[in-house]
Design a protein around this motif. Sequence first.
Motif: not given
Length: 250
Positions: A6-16, A36-40
Amino acid sequence: MSDPAARRLEGRVAVVTGASRGIGRALARLIAAEGAHVVAVARTVGGLEELDDEIKAAGGSATLAPLDLADMAGIDRLGGAIAERWGRLDGLVANAGMLGVLSPIGHIEAKVFEKTFAVNVTATWRLIRAVDPLLRRSEAGRAVVLSSGAAHSCKAFWSLYAATKAACEALVRSWAHETDTLALRVNSVDPGATRTAMRKQAMPGEDPLTLPTAEDVAARILPLLFTEVTETGGLFNVRENRFTAYQKPA
């Protein structure tokens, strides 16, 4: 950890940004756990590498972007690299910042004032400018910019930090008004007093065990990145669990 089914951000890309410690690190881990794939982004390479190990051990994925946000051209390059690799961006957490100095206004050194505004405000604007086109390409772009209660309380000796956070809130509100007919939703967050290194710097005599952890606070912020969010241009107060929506100007 989140339920993989039930992952809510599947397939998304996010910058932190500010992802090597504190609230940024906790949010990066939670976002990755949601699929999500995180750009850290952070200055500290060692902290980023530890974060990467934690994310991978939990089954997530990340791209490390060592970057001092005082490097404005570097922020532009970050936006270009994201565009080249993914062509879009689905989430932004602008978390990185510095306290500056707690001091009477007349005693603040010009170089400290300018550096604090550069990191807290100018870099935030530069980051928004770099990723705004990418967030607009997402089916449901979501952006969160960390603020502080100091922006509204404006306590004695807190003028520098308070002014930078008030400026960031103004940027977010205007950005929201510019994009309110789009799928993009952007909001500010007041995390409240949190058990972080910055809080310890500001309040050295405080017992940190009386404060919520960065993980607790991050878990409350995370839902603002979900696609179900409809609010934009507002301020979420974590401590009070209250969202303040600002009226659109005429």
